[in-house]
Design a protein around this motif. Structure first.
Motif, PDB file in Angstrom:
ATOM      1  N   ILE A 129       0.894  -1.163   0.000  1.00  0.00           N
ATOM      2  CA  ILE A 129       0.000   0.000   0.000  1.00  0.00           C
ATOM      3  C   ILE A 129       0.933   1.213   0.000  1.00  0.00           C
ATOM      4  N   VAL A 130       0.822   2.038  -1.021  1.00  0.00           N
ATOM      5  CA  VAL A 130       1.745   3.164  -1.173  1.00  0.00           C
ATOM      6  C   VAL A 130       0.960   4.460  -1.407  1.00  0.00           C
ATOM      7  N   THR A 131       1.672   5.568  -1.325  1.00  0.00           N
ATOM      8  CA  THR A 131       1.058   6.867  -1.630  1.00  0.00           C
ATOM      9  C   THR A 131       1.082   7.090  -3.138  1.00  0.00           C
ATOM     10  N   GLU A 132       0.028   7.726  -3.652  1.00  0.00           N
ATOM     11  CA  GLU A 132      -0.042   8.043  -5.087  1.00  0.00           C
ATOM     12  C   GLU A 132       1.284   8.627  -5.561  1.00  0.00           C
ATOM     13  N   GLY A 133       1.747   8.141  -6.699  1.00  0.00           N
ATOM     14  CA  GLY A 133       2.977   8.686  -7.274  1.00  0.00           C
ATOM     15  C   GLY A 133       4.242   8.010  -6.757  1.00  0.00           C
ATOM     16  N   ASP A 134       4.077   7.048  -5.862  1.00  0.00           N
ATOM     17  CA  ASP A 134       5.254   6.355  -5.322  1.00  0.00           C
ATOM     18  C   ASP A 134       6.043   5.677  -6.441  1.00  0.00           C
ATOM     19  N   GLU A 135       7.364   5.747  -6.335  1.00  0.00           N
ATOM     20  CA  GLU A 135       8.185   5.052  -7.336  1.00  0.00           C
ATOM     21  C   GLU A 135       9.047   3.961  -6.720  1.00  0.00           C
ATOM     22  N   ALA A 136       9.705   4.295  -5.601  1.00  0.00           N
ATOM     23  CA  ALA A 136      10.714   3.370  -5.070  1.00  0.00           C
ATOM     24  C   ALA A 136      10.115   2.008  -4.705  1.00  0.00           C
ATOM     25  N   VAL A 137       9.009   2.010  -3.974  1.00  0.00           N
ATOM     26  CA  VAL A 137       8.408   0.725  -3.578  1.00  0.00           C
ATOM     27  C   VAL A 137       7.790   0.051  -4.798  1.00  0.00           C
ATOM     28  N   SER A 138       7.128   0.852  -5.632  1.00  0.00           N
ATOM     29  CA  SER A 138       6.442   0.293  -6.798  1.00  0.00           C
ATOM     30  C   SER A 138       7.417  -0.442  -7.713  1.00  0.00           C
ATOM     31  N   ASP A 139       8.669   0.044  -7.755  1.00  0.00           N
ATOM     32  CA  ASP A 139       9.667  -0.611  -8.607  1.00  0.00           C
ATOM     33  C   ASP A 139       9.953  -2.045  -8.187  1.00  0.00           C
ATOM     34  N   ILE A 140       9.864  -2.318  -6.898  1.00  0.00           N
ATOM     35  CA  ILE A 140      10.265  -3.659  -6.461  1.00  0.00           C
ATOM     36  C   ILE A 140       9.098  -4.556  -6.057  1.00  0.00           C
ATOM     37  N   ALA A 141       7.913  -3.979  -5.881  1.00  0.00           N
ATOM     38  CA  ALA A 141       6.782  -4.802  -5.429  1.00  0.00           C
ATOM     39  C   ALA A 141       6.142  -5.551  -6.591  1.00  0.00           C
ATOM     40  N   GLU A 142       5.529  -6.692  -6.289  1.00  0.00           N
ATOM     41  CA  GLU A 142       4.777  -7.438  -7.295  1.00  0.00           C
ATOM     42  C   GLU A 142       3.499  -6.672  -7.659  1.00  0.00           C
ATOM     43  N   ALA A 143       2.911  -6.042  -6.667  1.00  0.00           N
ATOM     44  CA  ALA A 143       1.698  -5.258  -6.901  1.00  0.00           C
ATOM     45  C   ALA A 143       1.615  -4.145  -5.871  1.00  0.00           C
ATOM     46  N   THR A 144       1.067  -3.004  -6.292  1.00  0.00           N
ATOM     47  CA  THR A 144       0.876  -1.911  -5.326  1.00  0.00           C
ATOM     48  C   THR A 144      -0.550  -1.369  -5.435  1.00  0.00           C
ATOM     49  N   ILE A 145      -1.023  -0.849  -4.346  1.00  0.00           N
ATOM     50  CA  ILE A 145      -2.312  -0.157  -4.308  1.00  0.00           C
ATOM     51  C   ILE A 145      -2.033   1.242  -3.784  1.00  0.00           C
ATOM     52  N   GLU A 146      -2.456   2.248  -4.557  1.00  0.00           N
ATOM     53  CA  GLU A 146      -2.173   3.628  -4.178  1.00  0.00           C
ATOM     54  C   GLU A 146      -3.292   4.237  -3.347  1.00  0.00           C
ATOM     55  N   VAL A 147      -2.888   5.005  -2.355  1.00  0.00           N
ATOM     56  CA  VAL A 147      -3.857   5.796  -1.600  1.00  0.00           C
ATOM     57  C   VAL A 147      -3.431   7.263  -1.701  1.00  0.00           C
ATOM     58  N   PRO A 148      -4.382   8.194  -1.574  1.00  0.00           N
ATOM     59  CA  PRO A 148      -4.015   9.615  -1.673  1.00  0.00           C
ATOM     60  C   PRO A 148      -3.080  10.022  -0.535  1.00  0.00           C
ATOM     61  N   PRO A 149      -2.277  11.067  -0.769  1.00  0.00           N
ATOM     62  CA  PRO A 149      -1.404  11.551   0.306  1.00  0.00           C
ATOM     63  C   PRO A 149      -2.224  12.115   1.461  1.00  0.00           C
ATOM     64  N   THR A 150      -1.710  11.970   2.659  1.00  0.00           N
ATOM     65  CA  THR A 150      -2.343  12.630   3.814  1.00  0.00           C
ATOM     66  C   THR A 150      -1.286  12.826   4.890  1.00  0.00           C
ATOM     67  N   LEU A 151      -1.684  13.407   6.020  1.00  0.00           N
ATOM     68  CA  LEU A 151      -0.749  13.600   7.131  1.00  0.00           C
ATOM     69  C   LEU A 151      -0.506  12.260   7.821  1.00  0.00           C
ATOM     70  N   ALA A 152       0.691  12.066   8.352  1.00  0.00           N
ATOM     71  CA  ALA A 152       1.039  10.780   8.970  1.00  0.00           C
ATOM     72  C   ALA A 152       0.012  10.299  10.002  1.00  0.00           C
ATOM     73  N   PRO A 153      -0.440  11.153  10.923  1.00  0.00           N
ATOM     74  CA  PRO A 153      -1.364  10.647  11.944  1.00  0.00           C
ATOM     75  C   PRO A 153      -2.713  10.206  11.372  1.00  0.00           C
ATOM     76  N   LEU A 154      -3.035  10.650  10.160  1.00  0.00           N
ATOM     77  CA  LEU A 154      -4.328  10.276   9.566  1.00  0.00           C
ATOM     78  C   LEU A 154      -4.169   9.102   8.593  1.00  0.00           C
ATOM     79  N   ALA A 155      -2.956   8.657   8.377  1.00  0.00           N
ATOM     80  CA  ALA A 155      -2.690   7.608   7.387  1.00  0.00           C
ATOM     81  C   ALA A 155      -3.542   6.344   7.588  1.00  0.00           C
TER      82      ALA A 155
END
Ligand code: F6R
Length: 366
Positions: free
Chosen positions: A304-330
């Protein structure tokens, strides 16, 4: 009554944007950039002067409590302990003058949580309930508290109650921090504004459902799975694993990702799916290196990554994007794909999603 959905669980997952709005209504004042909670007006002295909060809960509600601990400690700087109600009640726990005991319960009828609460009351602690079911036993045993107001939850697997509990804990921690002056004014206002955007952002995550369903299909025949997160996303990993266990009957464990090298990494091979909750927050780089460790051992990575993520997406088999938000609301966003994943795996396996074997909606016996 399922509103066109195949199962209550799916309906309740999709209800979350509305439920979270209901939960915040009259409490989150966006125009005035302010939070109003009657409990803080009525019990200001006891809450502001609390020496410690002790949260008692079970299951999913206990996971919400772990997030509540981080929120209260972050913004109100008051120490918080999170206890399994079943352990707390039989341990002869130390309850100090000035302790506030918070019980979190969707049903308000969980036997262990109620007993832990009653014990706290006998010891003189202020009893604070975070409950969904109005007029339930825990609600009645509370001196004060906050209803989550997400409407009846019928699916045995808790979904909207979890996000409702986390929302209420967020409001409470923000309001308390504001009263105490321990949260900077700008952070208080920015977080209020962002909370106002959360229902819309949950909708955006729900729009990814068909992709989530495809990814879930690849988990159908797994016998085990690991869920990893850090910081605010650590309890989300625990919750994702619990959802998968209880409705899909796949053995799953949630871990704080850095604990992996203290044992669970031995489990990783090409048959082990590892679900990482790796949104763009302060520990992103750290979790990225945990992901690389799993990759090096041929584990299957779903992230599960933030929209626009590259580093994790490059190595994962599959990713699901969620919109950016503040850490405590993640957690309010990152838990949604995990709920949907468990749901789709269970449906794919032909299981009884709303009433999994051996489970009851309210655990009224210990
Ligand atoms: C998990 C689940 C349970 C409950 C637990 C506490 O999906 O539903 O783990 O969270 O039994 O129930 P309440 O919140 O009613 O006290």
């Amino acid at each position: 009554e399922k509103g066109g959905f195949d199962h209550f669980m799916l309906k309740e997952i999709y209800d979350q944007p509305r439920c979270i709005s209901d939960c915040m209504r009259g409490r989150l004042l966006l125009k005035e950039k302010r939070i109003v909670l009657s409990t803080i007006n009525l019990h200001r002295n006891e809450l502001v002067n609390a020496g410690r909060f002790v949260i008692v809960a079970c299951g999913t509600s206990w996971h919400a409590g772990l997030i509540g601990k981080q929120l209260i400690e972050q913004w109100a700087k008051i120490p918080v302990e999170v206890e399994y109600a079943s352990e707390f009640r039989y341990r002869n726990p130390v309850i100090l003058p000035g302790d506030v005991v918070i019980a979190i319960s969707q049903s308000g009828e969980t036997a262990d949580t109620l007993a832990a609460f009653e014990l706290a009351k006998k010891s003189g602690a202020l009893c604070f309930g975070i409950v969904n079911a109005v007029g339930s036993s825990i609600a009645r045993a509370s001196d004060t508290g906050i209803y989550i107001h997400v409407g009846p939850e019928i699916g045995v697997a808790s979904t909207k109650a979890f996000t409702g509990q986390v929302t209420v804990l967020t409001l409470f921690a923000l309001a308390l921090g504001h009263e105490l002056g321990t949260i900077p004014q700008q952070e208080y206002e920015d977080t209020i504004e962002e909370l106002g955007r959360i229902p819309g952002k949950i909708k955006t995550v729900l729009e990814k459902d068909s992709k989530i369903k495809d990814i879930a299909r690849t988990l159908t025949y797994a016998e085990n799975a690991l869920y990893m997160g850090r910081g605010y996303n650590y309890p989300v990993a625990l919750e994702g694993a619990l959802k998968l266990k209880e409705i899909s009957y796949i053995h799953a464990e949630g871990y704080p990702a850095a604990e992996m090298k203290h044992g669970p990494i031995a489990l990783i091979d090409e048959d082990m799916p590892v679900v990482f909750v790796a949104t763009h927050h302060q520990l992103y780089k750290k979790i990225l290196s945990n992901i690389e460790e799993v990759k090096a051992r041929n584990g299957r990575i779903i992230a599960i990554v933030t929209e626009g993520d590259e580093a994790v997406s490059d190595i994962a088999e599959a990713t699901i994007e969620v919109p950016p938000t503040l850490a405590p609301l993640a957690p309010l966003l990152s838990v949604i794909p995990l709920q949907l994943t468990a749901y789709h795996v269970a449906v794919e396996k032909g299981l009884n999603v709303d009433q999994p074997r051996n489970l009851a909606k309210s655990v009224t016996v210990e």
